[in-house]
Design an enzyme around this catalytic site. Structure first.
Site, mmCIF file in Angstrom:
data_model
loop_
_atom_site.group_PDB
_atom_site.id
_atom_site.type_symbol
_atom_site.label_atom_id
_atom_site.label_comp_id
_atom_site.label_asym_id
_atom_site.label_seq_id
_atom_site.Cartn_x
_atom_site.Cartn_y
_atom_site.Cartn_z
ATOM 1 N N GLY A 250 0.806 -1.215 0.000
ATOM 2 C CA GLY A 250 0.000 0.000 0.000
ATOM 3 C C GLY A 250 0.839 1.265 0.000
ATOM 4 N N ASP B 84 -3.071 6.544 3.011
ATOM 5 C CA ASP B 84 -2.493 7.576 2.136
ATOM 6 C C ASP B 84 -1.226 7.165 1.388
ATOM 7 O OD1 ASP B 84 -0.675 7.530 4.186
ATOM 8 O OD2 ASP B 84 -1.155 9.520 4.980
ATOM 9 N N ASP C 107 0.943 -11.655 6.107
ATOM 10 C CA ASP C 107 1.497 -10.742 5.097
ATOM 11 C C ASP C 107 2.813 -10.139 5.584
ATOM 12 O OD1 ASP C 107 -0.559 -9.585 6.887
ATOM 13 O OD2 ASP C 107 0.136 -7.679 6.091
HETATM 14 P P1 AMP Z 1 1.320 -3.755 8.175
HETATM 15 O O1 AMP Z 1 0.644 -4.895 8.891
HETATM 16 O O2 AMP Z 1 1.518 -2.547 8.990
HETATM 17 O O3 AMP Z 1 2.603 -4.228 7.561
HETATM 18 O O4 AMP Z 1 0.370 -3.281 6.971
HETATM 19 C C1 AMP Z 1 -0.786 -3.937 6.569
HETATM 20 C C2 AMP Z 1 -1.255 -3.419 5.228
HETATM 21 O O5 AMP Z 1 -1.608 -2.049 5.318
HETATM 22 C C3 AMP Z 1 -0.248 -3.535 4.103
HETATM 23 O O6 AMP Z 1 -0.949 -3.879 2.947
HETATM 24 C C4 AMP Z 1 0.303 -2.130 4.006
HETATM 25 O O7 AMP Z 1 0.796 -1.839 2.730
HETATM 26 C C5 AMP Z 1 -0.926 -1.299 4.323
HETATM 27 N N1 AMP Z 1 -0.578 0.033 4.857
HETATM 28 C C6 AMP Z 1 -0.100 0.340 6.083
HETATM 29 N N2 AMP Z 1 0.080 1.674 6.203
HETATM 30 C C7 AMP Z 1 -0.285 2.238 5.032
HETATM 31 C C8 AMP Z 1 -0.325 3.575 4.520
HETATM 32 N N3 AMP Z 1 0.041 4.625 5.251
HETATM 33 N N4 AMP Z 1 -0.748 3.737 3.253
HETATM 34 C C9 AMP Z 1 -1.127 2.699 2.501
HETATM 35 N N5 AMP Z 1 -1.131 1.431 2.914
HETATM 36 C C10 AMP Z 1 -0.704 1.186 4.163
HETATM 37 MG MG MG Z 2 3.103 -5.344 6.307
#
Ligand code: AMP
Ligand code: MG
Length: 537
Positions: free
Chosen positions: A112, A145, A280
């Protein structure tokens, strides 16, 4: 660096983008949020930023990419690694993946806010993929974002390099830049948003492929793409297994189980808590990946989780990490099943995780205690009681093991309780908690430990050296990262760089840096960022 190798300029970096060349792309190239089917990635470019500035770079990582320090200090470097300027040969994309979040299937997630720039093959023939994290929204950004704040980027940058220097498999970090933009974040999702400085980390790894990269394909019944991604991964990152075949699929899954076990044993050794072990966030290469609300154990509490989002269930607390890794691998085995003619054999292969973890854990505990080898007859009991005494009162895990190395084994008898405990006192947060019963129990354990070491016949100095090589003196204590962040948010990057330097040699005594080896100060006990973090970290 070897004299025969030469440094590159940014413009002579040789890109060889096997991921985009060999795997199916999303045909859509517009950047809007969507479900991406029948594809491993979508092409997307970083968002331009107004005023990129270098906070820090990791010189070892730069060298691995054949980049000299002088290159990393140029304005051009900052332009490139903030995403403002693309180099010839780069092919930018974000990958599609899914995942189980906190035990439930979450569907498509994807990069993201991560944009891959391409892969470099260095002069030693190593393949390194470069990825900007926080470089703007991608088709996978969902409701968010696509940006990252300085706070979380400092944490990712420092911890990736710290883990590497601790000898733990991890994705790496090349650079950390601020963007000049302000990003609004509600740190604890409690209705208190504030603008924070934006930042971009350039992460580097052989591959960023996750368990979830395969899961999304199976979940959608895209078995043809699943096979392409598995075959590509085996050929690129597991070439020693041979050409993909039924046997190789099993050997591959077994190796993922073994690598994951090895990684978790390391985490348990140093007191690292990942905080969000969703599928993930599990690398198929067994690398520590996605540094979010991670934390380091201060007082030894297996139930501790740094992640406030996880505070209720404590699914991802320190002591659960080995089981969660197994659960995640079980999900991966089901994902691979459609390609395996005898899916029962995957079940057997999954058994490798438990065996390998047990073996690795015993050997790691023996090393932490300076023993020649783990002897289940005596050492199961010794280690079980050790874990119990570490939890009797607030005990700093890192300091405890360093101090334990300092004791002399002789004399074995006629030692007073206070003399026995003396070297350990540094590790106790609240010495008043050490009641008579507790000191007796710790003293008894010390006596058994000394007798056990004596049986090995190891010299004190030899044991000390062995122990100090696996029990770090310096870790990225939660409050140290926060102090570096507080300064960096005011434009002073000195502490980020100081910590980077300190954590290059985590096992060495660094007499001028004792202050960083001490217990967490009391003010940090309940401060946000020091003991409490959220997924938005
Ligand atoms: P994480 O578990 O924090 O690694 O993230 C889970 C999901 O949320 C992943 O697909 C990330 O790419 C997405 N994600 C987290 N923060 C953001 C952000 N600020 N903008 C876009 N996608 C995000
Ligand atoms: Mg992640």
């Amino acid at each position: 660096m070897n004299n025969q190798l030469k440094f590159q300029t940014l413009d002579t970096l040789a890109f060889d983008n096997s991921f985009t060349r060999e795997l199916p792309a999303d045909p859509e190239t517009e950047n809007y949020r969507r479900q991406v089917k029948q594809a491993c990635y979508s092409r997307v470019k970083p968002t331009k930023v107004s005023q990129p500035q270098l906070v820090s770079y990791a010189r070892e990582m730069a060298e691995k990419l054949d980049l000299a320090s002088e290159v990393c200090e140029t304005a051009d470097f900052v332009e490139v690694f903030s995403g403002n300027r693309l180099l010839a040969g780069m092919d930018c994309y974000s990958t599609c993946y899914g995942g189980h979040q906190f035990g439930s299937w979450a569907g498509q997630l994807g990069d993201g806010r991560a944009i891959n720039l391409g892969e470099i093959v260095n002069q030693q023939g190593e393949r390194w993929a470069l990825q900007l994290k926080g470089a703007g929204p991608t088709p996978y950004a969902r409701m968010a974002d696509g940006f990252a704040v300085l706070r979380s980027s400092v944490r990712e940058f420092l911890c990736s390099e710290a883990m590497h220097h601790l000898g733990i498999p991890t994705t790496r970090a090349l650079s950390l830049v601020t963007t000049g933009e302000q990003i609004v974040r509600d740190m604890f999702y409690d209705g208190n948003p504030r603008p924070e400085p934006g930042a971009v980390v350039c992460r580097v790894a052989q591959s960023f492929t996750r368990f979830g990269s395969f899961q999304i394909l199976t979940a959608r019944g895209e078995t043809d793409v699943l096979q392409q991604l598995i075959d590509y991964t085996i050929r690129t990152d597991f070439p020693h297994l041979g050409e993909p075949s039924q046997d190789v699929y099993l050997a591959w899954f077994e190796e993922i189980c073994c690598r994951t076990a090895e990684m978790i044993v390391h985490w348990m050794r140093v007191g690292f808590v990942h905080g969000v072990m969703n599928t993930d966030n599990m690398s198929v290469l067994g690398l520590t990946i996605d540094y979010g609300p991670y934390g380091w154990l201060e007082d030894y509490d297996p139930g501790w989780t740094p992640n406030t989002t996880d505070a209720g269930g404590r699914r991802y607390c320190f002591g659960n990490q080995p089981q969660i890794a197994h659960w995640n691998l079980a999900q991966l085995s089901q994902t691979i099943a459609p390609l395996v003619e005898q899916p029962e054999s995957l079940q057997q292969a999954l058994g490798c995780y438990k065996k390998e973890f047990e073996r690795g854990w015993q050997s790691m505990m023996a090393q932490k205690l300076g023993l020649n080898a783990f002897d289940t007859e005596t050492d199961d009991k010794l280690v079980t009681e050790l874990q119990a005494i570490l939890q009797l009162v607030e005990t700093d895990m890192t300091i405890f093991y360093r101090q334990l190395a300092k004791i002399d084994v002789e004399p074995l008898t006629d030692v007073s309780k206070m003399t026995l405990l003396e070297p350990l006192m540094d590790a106790y947060y609240v010495p008043e908690q050490l009641t008579n019963d507790i000191t007796t129990r710790i003293g008894n354990w010390m006596c058994s430990y000394k007798a056990r070491v004596c049986k090995d016949g190891t010299l004190n100095d030899t044991r000390r050296r062995r122990m100090d090589a696996v029990n770090p003196k310096y870790v990225l204590r939660n409050y140290l990262a926060q102090l570096a962040i507080d300064k960096a948010e005011k434009g002073d990057n000195s502490m980020v760089n100081k910590l980077l330097e300190l954590l290059r040699h985590p096992y060495d005594e660094q007499p001028d840096k004792e202050e960083y080896a001490g217990k967490r100060p009391d003010w940090a006990r309940h401060r946000a960022g020091c003991s409490m973090l959220s997924c938005s970290s």
